[in-house]
Design an enzyme around this catalytic site. Structure first.
Site, short mmCIF file in Angstrom:
data_model
loop_
_atom_site.label_atom_id
_atom_site.label_comp_id
_atom_site.label_asym_id
_atom_site.label_seq_id
_atom_site.Cartn_x
_atom_site.Cartn_y
_atom_site.Cartn_z
N GLN A 170 7.05 -13.46 2.55
CA GLN A 170 7.99 -12.78 3.17
C GLN A 170 7.92 -13.07 4.72
O GLN A 170 8.70 -12.78 5.82
CB GLN A 170 7.84 -11.21 2.96
N SER A 183 6.21 -4.50 -4.55
CA SER A 183 5.81 -3.82 -3.38
C SER A 183 4.24 -4.41 -3.34
O SER A 183 3.73 -5.25 -4.04
CB SER A 183 5.67 -2.44 -3.62
N MET A 184 3.61 -3.56 -2.39
CA MET A 184 2.17 -4.15 -2.14
C MET A 184 1.47 -3.30 -3.17
O MET A 184 1.73 -2.31 -3.82
CB MET A 184 1.85 -3.45 -0.77
N ASP A 221 2.34 -18.01 -1.10
CA ASP A 221 1.75 -16.42 -1.18
C ASP A 221 2.26 -15.82 0.17
O ASP A 221 2.51 -16.58 1.37
CB ASP A 221 0.30 -16.47 -1.34
N GLU A 222 2.39 -14.85 0.11
CA GLU A 222 2.78 -13.86 1.31
C GLU A 222 4.11 -14.46 2.01
O GLU A 222 4.52 -14.70 3.01
CB GLU A 222 1.98 -13.66 2.41
N LYS A 239 1.18 -9.06 -7.28
CA LYS A 239 2.04 -10.30 -7.19
C LYS A 239 0.99 -11.65 -6.77
O LYS A 239 1.43 -12.55 -7.53
CB LYS A 239 2.82 -10.31 -5.74
#
Ligand code: ZN
Length: 196
Positions: free
Chosen positions: A95, A21-22, A92-93, A26
């Site tokens: 999603q 999750s945020m 990264d990021e 990560k």
């Protein structure tokens, strides 16, 4: 803690996914792995979707001599040519990338590159997010990291949206999201936590 596999005869690169999750750390875990590789004189690079405008284009992810610049890319396919010459590639990021990232990651791993991908496993509704579920399927190694629920102290695996916006992608940090455990996330706004 994740330790890199090290055995003779490894013929290709591989894919690692760090998701959660945020506020679960990560990106910190991604950076930890990349910095260790950099100290070992491996050539490392981080890519980010250009749509993630929360940070500066030439975002410096750490401030010491091992700092790693992240390169914004518009399409996952662009990573292939940008990754030439690197041993380790961080994404990264992830999603926010298009679905082709799954093929791109596998292509890079075949070419001998260690690919480390960080991203949200679920959107604010709890639905698997973009290419991440597919990347989890094809990855050699998966690490799920967790935040802590601010309401009850349980491990949090949901990114609860505090604002009323309903599109899947709404950029924000603590102003718009908080980590929540399974139960507090399900309770939503029904419970008033303000007395805690
Ligand atoms: Zn909770």
């Amino acid at each position: 803690m994740f330790l890199e596999p090290n055995f003779r005869g490894q013929r290709s690169g591989w894919i690692e996914v760090v998701c959660g999750s945020m506020f679960s750390g990560k990106t910190e875990e991604l950076i930890r792995r990349l910095k260790r590789a950099k100290i070992a004189n491996q050539k490392v690079q981080i890519f980010k979707p250009a749509t993630d405008t929360r940070y500066d284009v030439t975002n410096v992810v750490s401030h010491d001599e091992n700092s790693i610049l992240s390169v914004p890319v518009k399409k996952s396919r662009d990573i292939i040519k940008e990754a030439v010459g690197y041993n380790v590639v961080g994404i990264d990021e992830a999603q926010f990338f298009d679905m082709e990232l799954v093929k791109v990651a596998q292509h890079l791993a075949l070419k001998g590159i260690r690919v480390i991908i960080a991203g949200l496993d679920m959107d604010y509704k709890g639905v698997p997010f973009g290419p991440i579920p597919h990347l989890l399927a094809v990855a050699e190694y998966i690490t799920k990291v967790h935040a802590i629920c601010p309401h009850c102290g349980s491990l949090a695996n949901h990114s609860y949206r505090l604002s009323s916006e309903s599109s899947q992608v709404v950029l924000g940090e603590k102003d718009k999201y908080e980590p929540r455990c399974r139960i507090c996330n399900k309770m939503g706004n029904i419970l008033d936590f303000s007395d805690k």
